[in-house]
Design an enzyme around this catalytic site. Sequence first.
Site, PDB file in Angstrom:
ATOM      1  N   HIS A 130      -2.507  -4.174  -9.437  1.00 19.01           N
ATOM      2  CA  HIS A 130      -1.334  -3.300 -11.156  1.00 19.01           C
ATOM      3  C   HIS A 130      -1.698  -4.289 -11.862  1.00 19.01           C
ATOM      4  CE1 HIS A 130      -0.652   0.800 -10.434  1.00 19.01           C
ATOM      5  NE2 HIS A 130       0.287   0.501  -9.432  1.00 19.01           N
ATOM      6  N   LYS A 159       1.163 -12.430  -2.213  1.00 21.77           N
ATOM      7  CA  LYS A 159       1.667 -11.829  -2.765  1.00 21.77           C
ATOM      8  C   LYS A 159       2.704 -11.618  -2.508  1.00 21.77           C
ATOM      9  CE  LYS A 159       2.885  -7.568  -4.120  1.00 21.77           C
ATOM     10  NZ  LYS A 159       3.277  -6.321  -3.511  1.00 21.77           N
ATOM     11  N   ASN A 206       1.245  -1.428   0.355  1.00 22.54           N
ATOM     12  CA  ASN A 206      -0.368  -0.178   0.243  1.00 22.54           C
ATOM     13  C   ASN A 206       0.919   1.534   0.038  1.00 22.54           C
ATOM     14  OD1 ASN A 206      -2.164  -1.608   1.592  1.00 22.54           O
ATOM     15  ND2 ASN A 206      -2.910  -1.134   0.126  1.00 22.54           N
TER      16      ASN A 206
END
Length: 236
Positions: free
Chosen positions: A148, A128, A40
């Site tokens: 993304h 991730k 983030n």
Amino acid sequence: MKKKIEKINQQLIEHFGIPVRQKRLPDPLDIIIGTILSQNTNDKNSYKAYLNLKNYISSWEDILKMKISQLEKLIKVAGLGKQKSKAIKNLLTNLKKENGKLSLSYLKKKNDEEVLEELTSHKGIGVKTASCVLLFAFDRNVCPVDTHVHRILNRIGLVNTSSPEKTFYEIKNQLPQASAHSFHTNLLRLGREYCTPTNPKCYFCPIEALCNYPQKNFEVKSVIKENDFFLLDSIK
């Protein structure tokens, strides 16, 4: 799907080039901590936080003796200091307790699924983050999926998924051999420069012809601002 991924990857390489990789793979513990810091926020702030930590300590062992408030202060620039400091402290504490030392090198002998399962068993470590260790530290043909990559692959029509984690598992076994690093990195760059969350620059997009996005935007024709600094390829 594999053929379309191969075509997308090739066109991105033709446009952006083959992303540069370090000759020597970084330490997996450095990569996982760098990835936690990257959550983030942008890569430049993550890198500042990472360097703040590395320049302050002599080894990751020092964090075990550090107060959580001090750790939080050191990584403040990356945002979400409380959350990230707890994840880092928890990971290092568990590794020391379970293995007697701070290292993830033992995971090299495990397969991708085993590494994912083991790393995500630690609080604050998601798919991730674990997949970044596989790609950047172990050179596995695994493509981490952030917001993304998730956004782009759904817009293209390659997948129809509701979360980055679901996108990751959808494409996990569909990647052409040795394509993951270039595919992942160039998709990140595409998402930063062209396929932005709002007002995507479809007029310039190098893979526009392969994209099924129904809300293409050909109005924005401003100069593309390059954003080619990548945190995990900068960690040594």
